[in-house]
Scaffold this motif. Structure first.
Motif, PDB file in Angstrom:
ATOM      1  N   MET A 167       0.817  -1.213   0.000  1.00 18.36           N
ATOM      2  CA  MET A 167       0.000   0.000   0.000  1.00 18.36           C
ATOM      3  C   MET A 167       0.848   1.259   0.000  1.00 18.36           C
ATOM      4  O   MET A 167       0.515   2.256  -0.645  1.00 18.36           O
ATOM      5  N   SER A 168       1.950   1.223   0.752  1.00 22.01           N
ATOM      6  CA  SER A 168       2.821   2.402   0.852  1.00 22.01           C
ATOM      7  C   SER A 168       3.803   2.494  -0.309  1.00 22.01           C
ATOM      8  O   SER A 168       4.644   3.388  -0.339  1.00 22.01           O
ATOM      9  N   LYS A 169       3.671   1.542  -1.260  1.00 25.88           N
ATOM     10  CA  LYS A 169       4.562   1.517  -2.439  1.00 25.88           C
ATOM     11  C   LYS A 169       6.029   1.429  -2.025  1.00 25.88           C
ATOM     12  O   LYS A 169       6.899   2.102  -2.570  1.00 25.88           O
ATOM     13  N   MET A 170       6.294   0.582  -1.039  1.00 18.52           N
ATOM     14  CA  MET A 170       7.661   0.355  -0.585  1.00 18.52           C
ATOM     15  C   MET A 170       8.499  -0.119  -1.762  1.00 18.52           C
ATOM     16  O   MET A 170       8.063  -0.970  -2.536  1.00 18.52           O
ATOM     17  N   PRO A 171       9.701   0.436  -1.954  1.00 14.58           N
ATOM     18  CA  PRO A 171      10.545   0.028  -3.081  1.00 14.58           C
ATOM     19  C   PRO A 171      10.699  -1.483  -3.171  1.00 14.58           C
ATOM     20  O   PRO A 171      10.924  -2.154  -2.159  1.00 14.58           O
ATOM     21  N   TRP A 172      10.559  -2.008  -4.390  1.00 14.19           N
ATOM     22  CA  TRP A 172      10.568  -3.454  -4.620  1.00 14.19           C
ATOM     23  C   TRP A 172      11.843  -4.108  -4.089  1.00 14.19           C
ATOM     24  O   TRP A 172      11.801  -5.150  -3.451  1.00 14.19           O
ATOM     25  N   GLY A 173      12.973  -3.499  -4.379  1.00  9.60           N
ATOM     26  CA  GLY A 173      14.252  -4.070  -3.954  1.00  9.60           C
ATOM     27  C   GLY A 173      14.363  -4.160  -2.448  1.00  9.60           C
ATOM     28  O   GLY A 173      14.806  -5.182  -1.901  1.00  9.60           O
ATOM     29  N   ALA A 174      13.974  -3.095  -1.750  1.00 11.92           N
ATOM     30  CA  ALA A 174      14.044  -3.075  -0.288  1.00 11.92           C
ATOM     31  C   ALA A 174      13.087  -4.102   0.307  1.00 11.92           C
ATOM     32  O   ALA A 174      13.431  -4.797   1.273  1.00 11.92           O
ATOM     33  N   PHE A 175      11.901  -4.214  -0.274  1.00 13.16           N
ATOM     34  CA  PHE A 175      10.918  -5.177   0.231  1.00 13.16           C
ATOM     35  C   PHE A 175      11.453  -6.603   0.104  1.00 13.16           C
ATOM     36  O   PHE A 175      11.368  -7.384   1.051  1.00 13.16           O
ATOM     37  N   LEU A 176      11.996  -6.937  -1.055  1.00 16.92           N
ATOM     38  CA  LEU A 176      12.530  -8.280  -1.256  1.00 16.92           C
ATOM     39  C   LEU A 176      13.703  -8.560  -0.324  1.00 16.92           C
ATOM     40  O   LEU A 176      13.804  -9.646   0.256  1.00 16.92           O
ATOM     41  N   ALA A 177      14.591  -7.583  -0.179  1.00 11.48           N
ATOM     42  CA  ALA A 177      15.771  -7.773   0.675  1.00 11.48           C
ATOM     43  C   ALA A 177      15.367  -8.030   2.118  1.00 11.48           C
ATOM     44  O   ALA A 177      15.873  -8.961   2.766  1.00 11.48           O
ATOM     45  N   MET A 178      14.448  -7.216   2.645  1.00 15.18           N
ATOM     46  CA  MET A 178      14.003  -7.375   4.029  1.00 15.18           C
ATOM     47  C   MET A 178      13.198  -8.663   4.213  1.00 15.18           C
ATOM     48  O   MET A 178      13.293  -9.331   5.246  1.00 15.18           O
ATOM     49  N   THR A 179      12.415  -9.004   3.202  1.00 16.43           N
ATOM     50  CA  THR A 179      11.591 -10.211   3.280  1.00 16.43           C
ATOM     51  C   THR A 179      12.458 -11.463   3.278  1.00 16.43           C
ATOM     52  O   THR A 179      12.280 -12.364   4.109  1.00 16.43           O
ATOM     53  N   VAL A 180      13.393 -11.526   2.344  1.00 10.92           N
ATOM     54  CA  VAL A 180      14.266 -12.705   2.248  1.00 10.92           C
ATOM     55  C   VAL A 180      15.124 -12.845   3.503  1.00 10.92           C
ATOM     56  O   VAL A 180      15.240 -13.943   4.070  1.00 10.92           O
ATOM     57  N   THR A 181      15.705 -11.742   3.949  1.00  5.85           N
ATOM     58  CA  THR A 181      16.583 -11.793   5.122  1.00  5.85           C
ATOM     59  C   THR A 181      15.820 -12.178   6.387  1.00  5.85           C
ATOM     60  O   THR A 181      16.220 -13.071   7.140  1.00  5.85           O
ATOM     61  N   GLY A 182      14.703 -11.478   6.629  1.00  7.89           N
ATOM     62  CA  GLY A 182      13.909 -11.762   7.826  1.00  7.89           C
ATOM     63  C   GLY A 182      13.332 -13.174   7.815  1.00  7.89           C
ATOM     64  O   GLY A 182      13.345 -13.873   8.835  1.00  7.89           O
ATOM     65  N   SER A 183      12.820 -13.601   6.655  1.00  9.40           N
ATOM     66  CA  SER A 183      12.246 -14.942   6.543  1.00  9.40           C
ATOM     67  C   SER A 183      13.314 -16.009   6.736  1.00  9.40           C
ATOM     68  O   SER A 183      13.065 -17.051   7.361  1.00  9.40           O
ATOM     69  N   ALA A 184      14.501 -15.769   6.195  1.00  8.49           N
ATOM     70  CA  ALA A 184      15.594 -16.747   6.328  1.00  8.49           C
ATOM     71  C   ALA A 184      15.960 -16.954   7.796  1.00  8.49           C
ATOM     72  O   ALA A 184      16.183 -18.090   8.237  1.00  8.49           O
ATOM     73  N   ILE A 185      16.002 -15.861   8.558  1.00  5.99           N
ATOM     74  CA  ILE A 185      16.335 -15.972   9.986  1.00  5.99           C
ATOM     75  C   ILE A 185      15.287 -16.809  10.722  1.00  5.99           C
ATOM     76  O   ILE A 185      15.620 -17.703  11.504  1.00  5.99           O
ATOM     77  N   TRP A 186      14.012 -16.523  10.446  1.00  2.00           N
ATOM     78  CA  TRP A 186      12.912 -17.279  11.071  1.00  2.00           C
ATOM     79  C   TRP A 186      12.983 -18.756  10.675  1.00  2.00           C
ATOM     80  O   TRP A 186      12.835 -19.640  11.519  1.00  2.00           O
ATOM     81  N   ASN A 187      13.231 -19.014   9.407  1.00  3.02           N
ATOM     82  CA  ASN A 187      13.294 -20.398   8.922  1.00  3.02           C
ATOM     83  C   ASN A 187      14.492 -21.145   9.491  1.00  3.02           C
ATOM     84  O   ASN A 187      14.381 -22.320   9.858  1.00  3.02           O
ATOM     85  N   ILE A 188      15.627 -20.482   9.560  1.00  3.64           N
ATOM     86  CA  ILE A 188      16.827 -21.103  10.135  1.00  3.64           C
ATOM     87  C   ILE A 188      16.568 -21.503  11.580  1.00  3.64           C
ATOM     88  O   ILE A 188      16.926 -22.602  12.028  1.00  3.64           O
ATOM     89  N   LEU A 189      15.917 -20.611  12.332  1.00  4.99           N
ATOM     90  CA  LEU A 189      15.638 -20.864  13.742  1.00  4.99           C
ATOM     91  C   LEU A 189      14.745 -22.091  13.920  1.00  4.99           C
ATOM     92  O   LEU A 189      15.080 -23.019  14.671  1.00  4.99           O
ATOM     93  N   LEU A 190      13.609 -22.127  13.210  1.00  8.30           N
ATOM     94  CA  LEU A 190      12.661 -23.214  13.410  1.00  8.30           C
ATOM     95  C   LEU A 190      13.153 -24.541  12.834  1.00  8.30           C
ATOM     96  O   LEU A 190      12.952 -25.596  13.443  1.00  8.30           O
ATOM     97  N   VAL A 191      13.809 -24.492  11.684  1.00  5.76           N
ATOM     98  CA  VAL A 191      14.338 -25.731  11.094  1.00  5.76           C
ATOM     99  C   VAL A 191      15.434 -26.307  11.988  1.00  5.76           C
ATOM    100  O   VAL A 191      15.492 -27.522  12.213  1.00  5.76           O
TER     101      VAL A 191
END
Length: 204
Positions: A133-157
């Protein structure tokens, strides 16, 4: 549901992990803690590797996040204001300034919010909508999403792999953590609504 998820993971391996995590991001009620911790346990008795599981889970998280980002992108600020100024907005006493303030704040600090919220159950999925909705830059969104998700996935796996056959115990603790977060959010929303209503009454 849990038995179905386990069957799918055992049958489809990496593909099952990717698809289920993608769906889980779009439909938060599907328990990611079950998918990830059991996938971690699978690395102890199958050909699946921790790195492969984490990579597939992160790919699935990103796919689901992108879908919600695009939905948020289509939900413009004008459409949101129109929705809030309807019956719901009148009940909650929303003002145009509330929407503008939220959007302005998210444009300034949104990327950090997306990053940290990837490690918070329920919110980790929904945060993609305001990002779009806020038109967050595509590159920044992907970078934060991949990094944050990877940390969560590493922890639970990792926890699932370490727990082995006791992975269900870890899953229950993570689910309890998610429940606490849910009630905190509900309480915060209730206090916010109460604050808005009180402020409106005092203004009159």
């Amino acid at each position: 549901m849990i038995d179905t998820l386990i069957t799918l993971l055992n049958q489809y391996g990496y593909i099952g992990i990717t698809v289920l995590i993608a769906v889980e991001n779009i439909f938060p009620p599907i328990p990611s803690e079950v998918i990830l911790t059991f996938s971690g346990f699978m690395t102890t008795y199958s050909r699946l590797t921790p790195a492969g599981v984490i990579a597939c889970a992160t790919a699935g998280s990103t796919i689901g996040a992108v879908v919600l980002y695009e939905l948020g992108y289509l939900l413009t600020q004008e459409r949101m204001e129109k929705f809030l100024y309807g019956k719901l907005g009148k009940i909650l006493h929303f003002h145009q300034d509330d929407v503008e303030y939220t959007m302005t704040w998210f444009r300034k600090k949104g990327k950090y919010t997306v990053f940290f919220c990837r490690c918070v159950p329920i919110v980790r999925s929904l945060i993609s909508i305001p990002a779009g909705m806020s038109k967050m830059p595509w590159g920044a969104f992907l970078a934060m999403t991949v990094t944050g998700s990877a940390i969560w996935n590493i922890l639970l796996v990792s926890l699932g792999r370490f727990a082995g056959q006791s992975w269900t115990i870890v899953s229950k603790y993570i689910a309890a953590y998610g429940s606490v977060i849910k009630w905190i959010l509900i309480a915060a929303a209730a206090f916010y609504i109460l604050y808005i209503c009180t402020k409106k009454i005092r203004a009159k």
